[in-house]
Design a protein around this motif. Structure first.
Motif, PDB file in Angstrom:
ATOM      1  N   THR A   1      11.495  -2.844   8.524  1.00 26.98           N
ATOM      2  CA  THR A   1      10.168  -3.439   8.443  1.00 26.98           C
ATOM      3  C   THR A   1       9.410  -2.880   7.252  1.00 26.98           C
ATOM      4  O   THR A   1       9.348  -1.670   7.069  1.00 26.98           O
ATOM      5  N   LEU A   2       8.854  -3.761   6.448  1.00 30.48           N
ATOM      6  CA  LEU A   2       8.005  -3.396   5.320  1.00 30.48           C
ATOM      7  C   LEU A   2       6.568  -3.434   5.805  1.00 30.48           C
ATOM      8  O   LEU A   2       6.158  -4.381   6.488  1.00 30.48           O
ATOM      9  N   PHE A   3       5.799  -2.392   5.498  1.00 29.84           N
ATOM     10  CA  PHE A   3       4.411  -2.310   5.947  1.00 29.84           C
ATOM     11  C   PHE A   3       3.459  -2.447   4.764  1.00 29.84           C
ATOM     12  O   PHE A   3       3.776  -2.059   3.644  1.00 29.84           O
ATOM     13  N   ASN A   4       2.298  -3.005   5.053  1.00 32.77           N
ATOM     14  CA  ASN A   4       1.221  -3.125   4.092  1.00 32.77           C
ATOM     15  C   ASN A   4       0.010  -2.452   4.714  1.00 32.77           C
ATOM     16  O   ASN A   4      -0.179  -2.517   5.925  1.00 32.77           O
ATOM     17  N   GLU A   5      -0.813  -1.816   3.907  1.00 34.10           N
ATOM     18  CA  GLU A   5      -1.996  -1.150   4.439  1.00 34.10           C
ATOM     19  C   GLU A   5      -3.201  -2.058   4.277  1.00 34.10           C
ATOM     20  O   GLU A   5      -3.523  -2.497   3.177  1.00 34.10           O
ATOM     21  N   ILE A   6      -3.845  -2.353   5.402  1.00 32.95           N
ATOM     22  CA  ILE A   6      -5.045  -3.187   5.388  1.00 32.95           C
ATOM     23  C   ILE A   6      -6.135  -2.405   6.117  1.00 32.95           C
ATOM     24  O   ILE A   6      -6.012  -2.139   7.313  1.00 32.95           O
TER      25      ILE A   6
ATOM     26  N   THR B   1      15.920 -12.761   7.507  1.00 32.41           N
ATOM     27  CA  THR B   1      14.514 -12.421   7.416  1.00 32.41           C
ATOM     28  C   THR B   1      13.852 -12.750   8.747  1.00 32.41           C
ATOM     29  O   THR B   1      14.131 -13.773   9.346  1.00 32.41           O
ATOM     30  N   VAL B   2      12.990 -11.845   9.192  1.00 25.81           N
ATOM     31  CA  VAL B   2      12.277 -12.053  10.452  1.00 25.81           C
ATOM     32  C   VAL B   2      10.864 -12.527  10.121  1.00 25.81           C
ATOM     33  O   VAL B   2      10.160 -11.862   9.344  1.00 25.81           O
ATOM     34  N   GLY B   3      10.476 -13.626  10.682  1.00 29.35           N
ATOM     35  CA  GLY B   3       9.128 -14.141  10.452  1.00 29.35           C
ATOM     36  C   GLY B   3       8.089 -13.320  11.194  1.00 29.35           C
ATOM     37  O   GLY B   3       8.291 -12.938  12.337  1.00 29.35           O
ATOM     38  N   LEU B   4       7.009 -13.017  10.512  1.00 29.59           N
ATOM     39  CA  LEU B   4       5.947 -12.221  11.136  1.00 29.59           C
ATOM     40  C   LEU B   4       4.690 -13.040  11.330  1.00 29.59           C
ATOM     41  O   LEU B   4       4.351 -13.901  10.623  1.00 29.59           O
TER      42      LEU B   4
ATOM     43  N   PRO C   1       1.458  -8.326  -4.485  1.00 32.50           N
ATOM     44  CA  PRO C   1       2.832  -7.991  -4.101  1.00 32.50           C
ATOM     45  C   PRO C   1       2.856  -6.755  -3.202  1.00 32.50           C
ATOM     46  O   PRO C   1       2.045  -5.842  -3.358  1.00 32.50           O
ATOM     47  N   ALA C   2       3.793  -6.745  -2.264  1.00 34.05           N
ATOM     48  CA  ALA C   2       3.924  -5.603  -1.345  1.00 34.05           C
ATOM     49  C   ALA C   2       4.519  -4.411  -2.086  1.00 34.05           C
ATOM     50  O   ALA C   2       5.332  -4.572  -2.993  1.00 34.05           O
ATOM     51  N   LEU C   3       4.110  -3.225  -1.684  1.00 36.58           N
ATOM     52  CA  LEU C   3       4.675  -2.000  -2.245  1.00 36.58           C
ATOM     53  C   LEU C   3       5.931  -1.645  -1.462  1.00 36.58           C
ATOM     54  O   LEU C   3       5.989  -1.822  -0.246  1.00 36.58           O
ATOM     55  N   SER C   4       6.932  -1.108  -2.160  1.00 39.34           N
ATOM     56  CA  SER C   4       8.224  -0.871  -1.516  1.00 39.34           C
ATOM     57  C   SER C   4       8.332   0.480  -0.835  1.00 39.34           C
ATOM     58  O   SER C   4       9.362   0.781  -0.245  1.00 39.34           O
TER      59      SER C   4
ATOM     60  N   GLY D   1       6.708  -7.729   6.226  1.00 34.54           N
ATOM     61  CA  GLY D   1       7.990  -8.408   6.140  1.00 34.54           C
ATOM     62  C   GLY D   1       9.020  -7.624   6.932  1.00 34.54           C
ATOM     63  O   GLY D   1       8.827  -6.438   7.200  1.00 34.54           O
ATOM     64  N   ALA D   2      10.104  -8.292   7.313  1.00 32.72           N
ATOM     65  CA  ALA D   2      11.136  -7.599   8.079  1.00 32.72           C
ATOM     66  C   ALA D   2      12.476  -8.297   7.918  1.00 32.72           C
ATOM     67  O   ALA D   2      12.531  -9.505   7.659  1.00 32.72           O
ATOM     68  N   TRP D   3      13.534  -7.510   8.070  1.00 27.99           N
ATOM     69  CA  TRP D   3      14.903  -8.002   8.003  1.00 27.99           C
ATOM     70  C   TRP D   3      15.671  -7.436   9.186  1.00 27.99           C
ATOM     71  O   TRP D   3      15.604  -6.235   9.453  1.00 27.99           O
ATOM     72  N   MET D   4      16.422  -8.290   9.879  1.00 28.54           N
ATOM     73  CA  MET D   4      17.233  -7.860  11.017  1.00 28.54           C
ATOM     74  C   MET D   4      18.701  -7.909  10.611  1.00 28.54           C
ATOM     75  O   MET D   4      19.185  -8.933  10.120  1.00 28.54           O
TER      76      MET D   4
END
Length: 165
Positions: free
Chosen positions: A111-116, A162-165, A15-18, A124-127
């Motif tokens: 925009t939600l970011f994940n660290e890789i 929701t914006v598709g990435l 799961p993504a961190l908020s 993920g993103a929402w407009m």
């Protein structure tokens, strides 16, 4: 087993961190605001569909519930009160809205970011379309407290997706 484990990570990732996110304002829907993107908290990312109840003549066991319109909550952004010498376009927009009653709706991308591998990548993103100021508040000034002064900005908008990435 290695291929199966890799497949599981792709299909069902962690799961993504908020706490890794950015808020990007686009004046006129196109021009990005390069200053106002750091916020402490974002809330109001929700929508619900209003239903209309229709009773059928002679049917007493149930009523039909039909989808009506979509309702959106206001987008609430919180950040530390800025004392920077660089003027904030967002603060200017709120000032104009509340002092002159003039509005310039803009699109907002969250925009939600994940660290890789030590690099932040969008997860993920929402407009939010045609957002405009509706409420502005600053936390209480308290001489007995040693907390950050919080600037809370609330925006109404026409819709979000929701914006598709």
């Amino acid at each position: 087993m290695g291929a199966l484990e890799n497949f599981k990570k792709i299909v069902d990732p962690s799961p993504a961190l908020s706490h890794r996110f950015g808020v990007f304002f686009f004046a006129g829907g196109v021009i990005p605001n390069p200053i106002d993107f750091r916020f402490q908290k974002v809330s109001g990312l929700s929508a619900d569909i209003q239903t209309d109840t229709v009773n059928e003549g002679g049917q007493n066991l149930f009523a039909h519930r039909l989808p009506g319109k979509v309702n959106y909550n206001n987008l609430v952004l919180e950040r530390g009160y800025s004392t920077s010498f660089v003027p904030s376009p967002l603060t200017a927009e709120f000032n104009i809205a509340f002092s002159s009653f003039k509005f310039a709706p803009s699109n907002v991308l969250i925009t939600l970011f994940n660290e890789i591998g030590g690099i932040s990548v969008p997860a993920g993103a929402w407009m939010f379309f045609k957002a405009y100021p509706v409420k502005w508040s600053v936390s209480d000034l308290d001489g007995q407290s040693n907390t950050v002064l919080i600037d809370t900005m609330e925006l109404a908008y026409t819709r979000f997706q929701t914006v598709g990435l």
